[in-house]
Write a protein that holds these residues in place. Structure first.
Motif, PDB file in Angstrom:
ATOM      1  N   ILE A  53      34.592  31.203  18.657  1.00 44.19           N
ATOM      2  CA  ILE A  53      35.870  31.663  18.119  1.00 44.19           C
ATOM      3  C   ILE A  53      35.698  33.113  17.677  1.00 44.19           C
ATOM      4  N   ILE A  54      36.625  33.974  18.064  1.00 46.61           N
ATOM      5  CA  ILE A  54      36.535  35.386  17.711  1.00 46.61           C
ATOM      6  C   ILE A  54      37.480  35.646  16.535  1.00 46.61           C
ATOM      7  N   PRO A  55      36.913  35.976  15.357  1.00 48.48           N
ATOM      8  CA  PRO A  55      37.775  36.233  14.206  1.00 48.48           C
ATOM      9  C   PRO A  55      38.508  37.567  14.341  1.00 48.48           C
ATOM     10  N   ASN A  56      39.612  37.696  13.601  1.00 49.34           N
ATOM     11  CA  ASN A  56      40.380  38.946  13.637  1.00 49.34           C
ATOM     12  C   ASN A  56      39.580  40.109  13.078  1.00 49.34           C
ATOM     13  N   ARG A  57      38.823  39.838  12.017  1.00 48.04           N
ATOM     14  CA  ARG A  57      37.979  40.863  11.401  1.00 48.04           C
ATOM     15  C   ARG A  57      36.537  40.391  11.466  1.00 48.04           C
ATOM     16  N   PRO A  58      35.577  41.300  11.589  1.00 48.22           N
ATOM     17  CA  PRO A  58      34.179  40.872  11.678  1.00 48.22           C
ATOM     18  C   PRO A  58      33.717  40.204  10.387  1.00 48.22           C
ATOM     19  N   MET A  59      32.974  39.109  10.536  1.00 55.09           N
ATOM     20  CA  MET A  59      32.365  38.460   9.380  1.00 55.09           C
ATOM     21  C   MET A  59      31.059  39.190   9.058  1.00 55.09           C
ATOM     22  N   THR A  60      30.446  38.846   7.934  1.00 53.10           N
ATOM     23  CA  THR A  60      29.231  39.527   7.485  1.00 53.10           C
ATOM     24  C   THR A  60      28.142  39.502   8.554  1.00 53.10           C
ATOM     25  N   HIS A  61      27.978  38.352   9.228  1.00 61.39           N
ATOM     26  CA  HIS A  61      26.919  38.230  10.226  1.00 61.39           C
ATOM     27  C   HIS A  61      27.233  39.057  11.479  1.00 61.39           C
ATOM     28  N   ASP A  62      28.523  39.218  11.776  1.00 63.56           N
ATOM     29  CA  ASP A  62      28.921  40.090  12.888  1.00 63.56           C
ATOM     30  C   ASP A  62      28.642  41.553  12.524  1.00 63.56           C
ATOM     31  N   LEU A  63      28.850  41.883  11.253  1.00 67.45           N
ATOM     32  CA  LEU A  63      28.563  43.224  10.767  1.00 67.45           C
ATOM     33  C   LEU A  63      27.074  43.535  10.912  1.00 67.45           C
ATOM     34  N   PHE A  64      26.227  42.541  10.592  1.00 64.80           N
ATOM     35  CA  PHE A  64      24.781  42.723  10.756  1.00 64.80           C
ATOM     36  C   PHE A  64      24.449  43.016  12.219  1.00 64.80           C
ATOM     37  N   LYS A  65      25.101  42.287  13.128  1.00 64.95           N
ATOM     38  CA  LYS A  65      24.846  42.491  14.558  1.00 64.95           C
ATOM     39  C   LYS A  65      25.237  43.909  14.977  1.00 64.95           C
ATOM     40  N   SER A  66      26.415  44.375  14.543  1.00 66.23           N
ATOM     41  CA  SER A  66      26.871  45.731  14.882  1.00 66.23           C
ATOM     42  C   SER A  66      25.933  46.783  14.301  1.00 66.23           C
ATOM     43  N   PHE A  67      25.508  46.553  13.073  1.00 67.28           N
ATOM     44  CA  PHE A  67      24.591  47.477  12.402  1.00 67.28           C
ATOM     45  C   PHE A  67      23.259  47.556  13.161  1.00 67.28           C
ATOM     46  N   ALA A  68      22.728  46.389  13.545  1.00 73.30           N
ATOM     47  CA  ALA A  68      21.454  46.339  14.285  1.00 73.30           C
ATOM     48  C   ALA A  68      21.583  47.052  15.631  1.00 73.30           C
ATOM     49  N   HIS A  69      22.681  46.802  16.339  1.00 75.14           N
ATOM     50  CA  HIS A  69      22.903  47.469  17.633  1.00 75.14           C
ATOM     51  C   HIS A  69      23.003  48.981  17.456  1.00 75.14           C
ATOM     52  N   GLY A  70      23.648  49.399  16.345  1.00 79.49           N
ATOM     53  CA  GLY A  70      23.811  50.828  16.076  1.00 79.49           C
ATOM     54  C   GLY A  70      22.479  51.551  15.919  1.00 79.49           C
ATOM     55  N   PHE A  71      21.462  50.811  15.454  1.00 82.84           N
ATOM     56  CA  PHE A  71      20.136  51.404  15.271  1.00 82.84           C
ATOM     57  C   PHE A  71      19.139  50.903  16.312  1.00 82.84           C
ATOM     58  N   ASP A  72      19.652  50.357  17.412  1.00 89.05           N
ATOM     59  CA  ASP A  72      18.840  49.877  18.539  1.00 89.05           C
ATOM     60  C   ASP A  72      17.838  48.788  18.155  1.00 89.05           C
ATOM     61  N   TYR A  73      18.227  47.934  17.209  1.00 91.41           N
ATOM     62  CA  TYR A  73      17.381  46.795  16.863  1.00 91.41           C
ATOM     63  C   TYR A  73      17.921  45.535  17.514  1.00 91.41           C
ATOM     64  N   LYS A  74      17.008  44.678  17.887  1.00 87.81           N
ATOM     65  CA  LYS A  74      17.360  43.405  18.515  1.00 87.81           C
ATOM     66  C   LYS A  74      16.655  42.301  17.723  1.00 87.81           C
ATOM     67  N   VAL A  75      17.344  41.195  17.501  1.00 88.32           N
ATOM     68  CA  VAL A  75      16.709  40.060  16.829  1.00 88.32           C
ATOM     69  C   VAL A  75      15.935  39.270  17.879  1.00 88.32           C
ATOM     70  N   GLU A  76      14.619  39.219  17.703  1.00 89.20           N
ATOM     71  CA  GLU A  76      13.732  38.531  18.656  1.00 89.20           C
ATOM     72  C   GLU A  76      13.707  37.024  18.416  1.00 89.20           C
TER      73      GLU A  76
END
Length: 199
Positions: A53-76
């Motif tokens: 389900i895609i929420p209208n606004r990003p949830m906290t965990h989605d924010l973490f994903k965007s933040f990680a992508h912004g700094f080229d980090y990937k969760v292994e």
């Protein structure tokens, strides 16, 4: 220390703690189960990612994903790393191509984030030996039955008169849009389940 891979078997309302949920993890190559009690918001964050389900606004965990992508980090990977006095601890293992970083987290948050990166979940033998539940003589049919029971318990309407089975597909789609707009992801997941059941 060898890691043991886990998979999410389901979420169900906790019988022991009101307002909490049991996240049930199972060994990929075994019959032991690891139930972890988590809060309602964390359960919702896990459920909406499982249900896609895609929420209208990003949830906290989605924010973490965007933040990680912004700094080229990937969760292994996600590692349920410790158990102290009945409380589980976890680590989020991240990599930016040149170095690994381990971030301490609650298992519920770590798993919600891990799902967004399609990261595997692991634990150690010592944790499974202490907190795991062994389901003896369990066949694939039994595992499927457990998953179905968990799914059907999630589908039970919580509000009186909220009988989704009697509504038309158009009405269900209308309710789904409304639930997502109001950020009621638990209700949205139930409506999505009913729509999927009819297709």
């Amino acid at each position: 220390m060898n890691k043991i891979k886990l998979e999410i078997l389901g979420l169900s309302s906790s019988q022991s703690q009101s307002g909490s949920f049991a996240l049930v993890l199972g060994e990929s190559e075994g019959s032991r189960r690891l139930p972890i009690i988590i809060g309602m918001f964390e359960a919702q964050a896990i459920a909406i990612e499982i249900e896609k389900i895609i929420p209208n606004r990003p949830m906290t965990h989605d924010l973490f994903k965007s933040f990680a992508h912004g700094f080229d980090y990937k969760v292994e990977e996600i590692v349920i790393s410790d158990l102290k006095e009945g409380v589980f601890f976890a680590k989020i293992v991240c990599n930016n191509g040149s170095k690994n970083i381990e971030i301490d987290a609650r298992p519920s948050d770590a798993i919600a984030i891990g799902l967004r990166f399609d990261a595997p979940i692991y634990t150690f033998e010592s944790i499974l030996a202490e907190a795991g539940i062994v389901l003896s003589d369990e066949s694939e049919d039994d595992i499927a039955e457990i998953r179905n029971e968990i799914k059907s318990s999630e589908k039970q309407p919580q509000e009186k008169g909220d009988d989704l089975k009697n509504l038309s597909i158009d009405k269900l789609n209308e309710l789904l849009d409304d639930a997502i707009e109001k950020e009621d992801y638990e209700k949205a997941a139930k409506i999505r389940d009913e729509l999927s059941r009819r297709n």
